[in-house]
Design a protein around this motif. Structure first.
Motif, PDB file in Angstrom:
ATOM      1  N   ASN A 164      40.925  42.948  27.590  1.00 18.79           N
ATOM      2  CA  ASN A 164      41.082  43.453  28.961  1.00 18.79           C
ATOM      3  C   ASN A 164      42.546  43.755  29.275  1.00 18.79           C
ATOM      4  O   ASN A 164      42.900  44.901  29.548  1.00 18.79           O
ATOM      5  CB  ASN A 164      40.566  42.431  29.972  1.00 18.79           C
ATOM      6  CG  ASN A 164      39.168  41.959  29.690  1.00 18.79           C
ATOM      7  OD1 ASN A 164      38.900  40.768  29.686  1.00 18.79           O
ATOM      8  ND2 ASN A 164      38.250  42.884  29.407  1.00 18.79           N
ATOM      9  N   HIS A 165      43.365  42.732  29.247  1.00 17.68           N
ATOM     10  CA  HIS A 165      44.752  42.917  29.661  1.00 17.68           C
ATOM     11  C   HIS A 165      45.672  42.064  28.788  1.00 17.68           C
ATOM     12  O   HIS A 165      45.287  40.980  28.345  1.00 17.68           O
ATOM     13  CB  HIS A 165      44.946  42.499  31.122  1.00 17.68           C
ATOM     14  CG  HIS A 165      44.021  43.202  32.060  1.00 17.68           C
ATOM     15  ND1 HIS A 165      44.172  44.531  32.391  1.00 17.68           N
ATOM     16  CD2 HIS A 165      42.920  42.776  32.712  1.00 17.68           C
ATOM     17  CE1 HIS A 165      43.204  44.878  33.223  1.00 17.68           C
ATOM     18  NE2 HIS A 165      42.426  43.831  33.434  1.00 17.68           N
ATOM     19  N   ASP A 200      44.728  49.767  36.313  1.00 18.63           N
ATOM     20  CA  ASP A 200      43.440  49.181  36.671  1.00 18.63           C
ATOM     21  C   ASP A 200      43.416  47.731  36.182  1.00 18.63           C
ATOM     22  O   ASP A 200      43.426  47.469  34.982  1.00 18.63           O
ATOM     23  CB  ASP A 200      42.308  49.987  36.020  1.00 18.63           C
ATOM     24  CG  ASP A 200      40.948  49.524  36.522  1.00 18.63           C
ATOM     25  OD1 ASP A 200      40.889  48.461  37.163  1.00 18.63           O
ATOM     26  OD2 ASP A 200      39.952  50.235  36.273  1.00 18.63           O
ATOM     27  N   PHE A 201      43.425  46.811  37.129  1.00 18.66           N
ATOM     28  CA  PHE A 201      43.421  45.392  36.766  1.00 18.66           C
ATOM     29  C   PHE A 201      42.015  44.776  36.876  1.00 18.66           C
ATOM     30  O   PHE A 201      41.882  43.585  37.107  1.00 18.66           O
ATOM     31  CB  PHE A 201      44.394  44.617  37.662  1.00 18.66           C
ATOM     32  CG  PHE A 201      45.806  44.651  37.144  1.00 18.66           C
ATOM     33  CD1 PHE A 201      46.117  44.101  35.910  1.00 18.66           C
ATOM     34  CD2 PHE A 201      46.820  45.240  37.880  1.00 18.66           C
ATOM     35  CE1 PHE A 201      47.411  44.141  35.439  1.00 18.66           C
ATOM     36  CE2 PHE A 201      48.111  45.279  37.404  1.00 18.66           C
ATOM     37  CZ  PHE A 201      48.407  44.731  36.174  1.00 18.66           C
ATOM     38  N   SER A 202      41.021  45.606  36.724  1.00 24.50           N
ATOM     39  CA  SER A 202      39.664  45.064  36.761  1.00 24.50           C
ATOM     40  C   SER A 202      39.526  43.985  35.694  1.00 24.50           C
ATOM     41  O   SER A 202      40.091  44.096  34.596  1.00 24.50           O
ATOM     42  CB  SER A 202      38.645  46.169  36.479  1.00 24.50           C
ATOM     43  OG  SER A 202      38.810  47.211  37.388  1.00 24.50           O
ATOM     44  N   LEU A 203      38.747  42.958  36.001  1.00 25.73           N
ATOM     45  CA  LEU A 203      38.652  41.803  35.096  1.00 25.73           C
ATOM     46  C   LEU A 203      38.140  42.183  33.721  1.00 25.73           C
ATOM     47  O   LEU A 203      38.560  41.636  32.709  1.00 25.73           O
ATOM     48  CB  LEU A 203      37.718  40.750  35.708  1.00 25.73           C
ATOM     49  CG  LEU A 203      38.307  39.892  36.827  1.00 25.73           C
ATOM     50  CD1 LEU A 203      37.254  38.938  37.351  1.00 25.73           C
ATOM     51  CD2 LEU A 203      39.528  39.122  36.343  1.00 25.73           C
ATOM     52  N   GLU A 205      38.105  45.388  32.419  1.00 22.92           N
ATOM     53  CA  GLU A 205      38.598  46.689  31.974  1.00 22.92           C
ATOM     54  C   GLU A 205      38.846  46.648  30.468  1.00 22.92           C
ATOM     55  O   GLU A 205      39.392  45.683  29.940  1.00 22.92           O
ATOM     56  CB  GLU A 205      39.913  47.017  32.707  1.00 22.92           C
ATOM     57  CG  GLU A 205      40.583  48.297  32.279  1.00 22.92           C
ATOM     58  CD  GLU A 205      39.804  49.520  32.725  1.00 22.92           C
ATOM     59  OE1 GLU A 205      38.860  49.374  33.514  1.00 22.92           O
ATOM     60  OE2 GLU A 205      40.137  50.620  32.259  1.00 22.92           O
ATOM     61  N   ASN A 207      40.868  47.683  27.546  1.00 22.94           N
ATOM     62  CA  ASN A 207      42.130  48.301  27.139  1.00 22.94           C
ATOM     63  C   ASN A 207      42.415  48.083  25.660  1.00 22.94           C
ATOM     64  O   ASN A 207      43.496  48.433  25.187  1.00 22.94           O
ATOM     65  CB  ASN A 207      43.282  47.720  27.948  1.00 22.94           C
ATOM     66  CG  ASN A 207      43.329  48.312  29.340  1.00 22.94           C
ATOM     67  OD1 ASN A 207      43.161  49.518  29.513  1.00 22.94           O
ATOM     68  ND2 ASN A 207      43.510  47.472  30.337  1.00 22.94           N
TER      69      ASN A 207
END
Lengths: 416, 682
Positions: A164-165, A200-203, A205, A207
């Motif tokens: 995600n991040h 986009d910091f959606s949980l 997301e 990436n």
């Protein structure tokens, strides 16, 4: 994300269908959650005060007097797993985990700057060496197969990691000199920073994507069971739109240079102009790799005579998690991974105290992200649906001054 | 079991004791950072809303230069033309009507047939002796048909001519003829000819004035006697007797006729414009028009041809032809001709009697009526009426511009150079005030200042310069302004003449004036007409400006400046500025005490920043700054939200109150602003 889950469930279903219907079926379902915060320097009192609201100068001084460097680790993990036997001695385990990890190591000078600012340090140089910060969030879909024999077992697991991040900062050397009255700042720094798409910091997301490998084995020798394991040895390859920033320079900042003071306006002082003024930032959008924290270790278990105690287990756990993918697999790379995990070997001994359907599982450990003894205690209630609740740092409850972590975990288990 | 509950209770107590209301940690951080730096040289300084420029001479000495243009001094009114030429009427009585000729022929054969046994007695081709035959023709009538020309005519003038030509072989005598209108049998005329010899004609005429004639006229030959021949003659039946009626020089009172196309009038006009005593020979027209307004009552199509031979564009004279319809309700038909970019020769008609003139336009207006081919009734009252209007704004004019006087002013030039000086003294050296005149007129002029005063409105002090740099009494002196030179008429290339009137302005500037009042008179051609033709281009007037040059050789003694600035700074709520440091590296030879007085929206003083702090001058050696002084000013916390105005209160001093210091263009002052701020992290 939904498509990937569908594929994995399909594989799981196929594996499940393939089993022999004549064998005795063994099925278990687990759901669990684990929250842990550990530090090499912040003791329980400090942590409690930090999270009680305002940090005053006294607390700042106490924090800054704790150590010359600091390691922090925050981990929050939720998982669901399902175990079933394919044959009498072959089991598979499918699990899904949602993991958020923040891991940092930094000098006391950086903490001084962060807590106090630079005003107190005019005409001084604050030096920051080996500063490392990484934050990682991902989901892990794991399928493990384990073959159990009478005196040994062997397991192999493979995970798909849905990234995600990620945010990573690595600075081997940096310093800031603040001239008296702030007339200039002399900055030296060597910084590598990586960040996934921040739009986009959606949980959940997506990436990046990754894989991880599990290997386990156990042997029964001389009434002892010897387990070796390596969990989550893997990485996430983040997308091409990730930001890669490299800065290695020295810079004396004297404020924004205003060409014409008679044409001055507020917008001149915007941060973008400072960055424009400093043109040595090398930034590009590119893919980058971050490693998962792999747990590698072994443990030895032995039965204790009597019905009141379960196995007594002692072992060693270590973590391998390099920051940079800067060299090929080698001894140096292996060493780098252990060093950059900022995790010291964790020695532990544990046992189980059984009271009918209730057990206490005490564990005493030393090492990890802390430099102290940790007491882990969990309570297990075995019913139709079993519960386990515990803390990794029981000492937090009665000796905060010498406790360097806190945490809690919960697990629900049912045999199907 | 009790033990189990005990353990659960203990664990519950233990974990409940872990429960703590976690709050997001927050802490204050004290930061100090440079914010901005700048380097200011004297040539970067622009005094807002003023016309001051910074200029530098070859040695680098800086001067303040102020220039303000006076309103243009022009003489456009001399040559603008706006004139209506009185109208003129062309009446129908001047219409010509073509001559009408009608004839009738009686052959010898017809005459012989009127004699009993005539064709037997006098056969064609025979030879016979003709006896005297009285009354051969009696009451013989023939029609004169003029319907191809008119229906009826009432004539105010004109003549009817009757002619008989005798082509018979014998003489005729006692010829009597009458003309009557066939419609009412009124006699028009009667003619008698006693003898018309063979081979000759007899002719008579009658005035038609006051007569009315129809298209059908009956000619009655009352009597013709044939005289005896002189011996035998050859009888030829084709010999004849011709009667011819002609209507000539007809002037109509009223007529219903087929009027022929004809010129009604041709008016050649010299129109002289009133340009005072200017004598203009040529005008280039920037914008211009000629309007001809016509009223035609003629029920036939009117037409004009308008020529102005002296008005040319690219060498082609102006000429136009326009149809003039019959007026409705007496309204005129207007024709407007645009003469932009034409050149108008005002010397009159080529080859004019008496030679070329001035200020005069020569034009031709020819009026026509066109024939429609229909019968049209016209009377004497039908007419063309027209008048002409000329409006010209010239691009240039050549000739003699005459003598004229323009009174200019009083013009007040306000400046804010010294507005902010509220006290102290400044001693300036070698300042100059000059009046710069660029003359684009091709005429000589004299300029006389009637007033030039500098005034400080705050103190009421007034200073008037007494003499110019040549020692002339400035007020009232006649300054000669030479004429400009015309290099090329086609592209308006003019070499102006430049006149500079210079004064020492030290005394004027010592009162720190905020306005300068100027009044002057300009006399055009004060010496009358020159042998060199004058010219004027209205777009290129006489430019005059006042220039003030102040070399920065100064002595400042507590020179006190104060200025107020509006401030609108949004305070970042997360950041509190606690201290401001200003490092000043002064490369100017001037000490400075600065205070910043902070006012709220009610103009109450909130604080005074940099109070009692000074910026020392750079280190001087031989009147040159060789090293900058370093000064650090510090001030306390500010709440920008409350600040509405800042008063900058500055006092300047030079080290030596007896010697001027010079400001050079390589002098700079460096500012570096840093702030201490507190911010809360959470």
């Amino acid at each position: 994300m939904k498509t990937k889950i569908l594929y994995l469930l399909l594989i799981f279903s196929l594996v499940s269908k393939a089993q022999n219907n004549n064998i005795e079926t063994f099925r278990e379902f687990y759901i669990g959650s684990n929250l842990s915060f550990e530090s090499s320097s912040l003791n329980g009192n400090i942590i409690e005060e930090i999270f009680s609201g305002y940090i005053d100068n006294n607390l700042k001084d106490r924090i800054l007097n704790l150590s010359d460097d600091h390691i922090l680790n925050l981990s929050f993990k939720n998982n669901i797993s399902y175990i079933e036997n394919l044959t009498d001695n072959i089991f598979y385990n499918f699990s899904f985990s949602d993991i958020t990890e923040i891991n940092a190591k930094f000098d006391n000078d950086l903490l001084k700057l962060g807590l106090k600012g630079n005003y107190e340090f005019q005409d001084e140089t604050l030096e920051f060496e080996n500063t490392r910060i990484r934050a990682n969030r991902y989901q892990q879909f794991k399928l493990q197969l384990e073959k159990k024999n009478k005196n040994s077992s062997f397991g192999l697991g493979l995970s798909y990691v849905h990234g995600n991040h990620n945010f990573t900062v690595i600075s081997n050397n940096a310093s800031i000199y603040t001239a008296p009255m702030g007339l200039y700042l002399d900055l030296e720094y060597d910084i590598n920073a990586f960040s996934t798409d921040t739009t986009d910091f959606s949980l959940f997301e997506n990436n990046g994507n990754g894989i991880a490998l599990d290997l386990t084995g156990s042997f029964n020798v001389l009434n002892h069971k010897l387990d070796f394991y390596m969990f989550d040895l893997g990485y996430i390859l983040w997308d091409n739109n990730s930001r890669n920033i490299f800065v290695d320079s020295a810079y004396i900042f004297q404020g924004i240079n205003i060409d014409n003071v008679f044409d001055f306006n507020d917008s001149v002082l915007e941060i973008s102009n400072i960055l424009d003024d400093y043109d040595n930032i090398n930034e590009k959008n590119n893919s980058f790799k971050s490693y998962l924290g792999a747990n590698i270790g072994f443990k030895i278990s032995k039965e204790i005579k009597g019905n009141r105690f379960g196995l007594i287990t002692y072992g060693l756990n270590n973590k391998w998690q390099p920051y940079l993918d800067n060299e090929k697999l080698s001894f140096n790379k292996i060493k780098q991974g252990f060093e950059e995990s900022d995790y010291k070997p964790y020695y532990f001994v544990s046992t189980e105290v059984i009271f009918n359907n209730v057990s206490l599982l005490p564990k005493i450990g030393y090492g990890g992200y802390t430099n102290n003894l940790n007491i882990d205690l969990s309570l297990v209630i075995r019913k139709n649906i079993s519960f386990a609740i515990g803390t990794q740092h029981l000492e937090f409850l009665f000796d905060k001054e010498n406790t360097y972590g806190t945490g809690v975990y919960l697990q629900i288990h049912k045999e199907l | 079991m009790n033990r189990l509950y005990f353990i659960i209770l203990i664990l519950a107590l233990i974990f409940s004791s872990c429960k703590h209301e976690l709050e997001t940690p927050s802490w204050d951080v004290d930061l100090i950072t440079p914010v901005a730096n700048t380097n200011v040289s004297i040539d970067q300084i622009v005094i807002e809303d003023s016309l001051i420029e910074i200029q530098t001479n070859d040695s680098g000495l800086v001067s303040l230069f102020y220039q303000s243009n006076l309103d243009d001094i022009d003489f456009d009114s001399l040559i603008n033309i706006d004139m209506i030429v009185p109208g003129k009427t062309e009446r129908l009585d001047s219409i010509n009507f073509d001559n009408i000729n009608i004839s009738d022929t009686i052959s010898l054969g017809e005459l012989v047939s009127t004699i009993p046994l005539g064709s037997i007695l006098f056969p064609n081709g025979s030879s016979a002796s003709i006896p005297y035959l009285p009354n051969v023709i009696s009451s013989d009538t023939f029609n004169v048909n003029a319907s191809d020309y008119f229906e009826t005519m009432i004539l105010s003038d004109g003549y009817l001519f009757f002619e008989i030509t005798n082509n018979l072989p014998t003489d005729i005598s006692n010829v009597s003829v009458s003309l009557v209108n066939s419609s009412n049998l009124n006699n028009i005329a009667a003619f008698n000819f006693p003898l018309i010899s063979s081979g000759t004609s007899a002719k008579d005429s009658l005035s038609l004035a006051g007569l009315s004639i129809d298209k059908n006229i009956e000619a009655i030959i009352n009597n013709v006697d044939v005289n005896a021949s002189n011996g035998n003659i050859t009888v030829n039946y084709s010999d004849n007797l011709i009667s011819k009626i002609s209507l000539k020089n007809l002037q109509i009172t009223e007529a219903t006729a087929f009027f022929p196309q004809q010129e009604l009038s041709k008016e050649i006009t010299e129109t002289t414009f009133d340009l005072g005593d200017a004598q203009i020979t040529e005008i280039g027209i920037k914008t211009g028009l000629v309007k001809i307004s016509l009223v035609s009552t003629i029920p036939d199509t009117g037409r004009i041809i308008y020529n102005i031979p002296s008005l040319k564009k690219n060498g082609v004279p102006f000429s136009t032809e326009k149809i003039v319809p019959t007026t409705i309700s007496g309204e005129s038909t207007d024709y407007i001709f645009d003469f932009q970019d034409y050149v108008l020769d005002l010397t009159g008609k080529d080859g004019r009697l008496g030679g070329d003139t001035v200020n005069t336009i020569y034009s031709e207006l020819i009026t026509y009526i066109d024939s429609t081919g229909e019968l049209v009734t016209l009377n004497q009252q039908d007419s063309f009426y027209y008048y002409t209007e000329f409006i010209f704004s010239p691009e240039y004019a050549l000739g003699y511009l005459g003598t004229d006087t323009v009174e200019f002013g009083p013009e007040i030039i306000k400046n804010n150079i010294f507005n902010n000086i509220i006290g102290g003294n400044i001693d300036l050296n070698n300042t100059n005030l000059s009046v710069e005149i660029d003359n684009y007129f091709g005429a000589d002029a004299n300029l006389v200042f009637t007033n030039l005063t500098a005034e400080n409105s705050n103190t009421g002090e007034i200073s008037t310069p007494s003499v110019d740099e040549d020692g002339n009494n400035f007020i009232g002196h006649e300054y000669n302004i030479n004429r400009a030179t015309l290099i090329n008429l086609a592209n308006s290339n003019i070499q102006s003449s430049t006149t500079s009137i210079r004064l020492n302005a030290d005394e004027m500037l010592s009162i720190l004036p905020d306005k300068i009042t100027t009044s002057l008179n300009v006399y055009l051609n004060p010496n009358g007409q020159s042998s060199t033709p004058d010219f004027i281009f209205p777009d290129y007037p006489l430019d005059a400006s006042i220039e003030l040059e102040v070399p920065l050789n100064i002595i400042a003694n507590n020179l006190h400046l104060r200025d107020t600035t509006d401030v609108d700074i949004e305070q970042n709520e997360d950041v509190e500025v606690e201290k401001v440091f200003l490092k000043v590296e002064n490369g100017f030879p001037i000490d400075c005490n600065i205070k910043m007085i902070i006012l709220d929206k009610n103009q109450n003083i909130l604080d005074t920043l940099f109070k009692n702090q000074s910026i020392t001058s750079g280190l001087l050696q031989n009147n040159l700054v060789v090293e900058k002084s370093i000064n650090i000013l510090e001030t306390s916390a500010l709440n920008f939200e409350e600040i509405n105005n800042i008063i900058f209160d500055v006092k300047f001093n030079t080290d030596d109150v007896n010697n001027h210091v010079s400001i050079y263009n390589d002098y700079t002052i460096d500012f570096l602003l840093s702030i201490k701020l507190k911010t809360r992290v959470n």
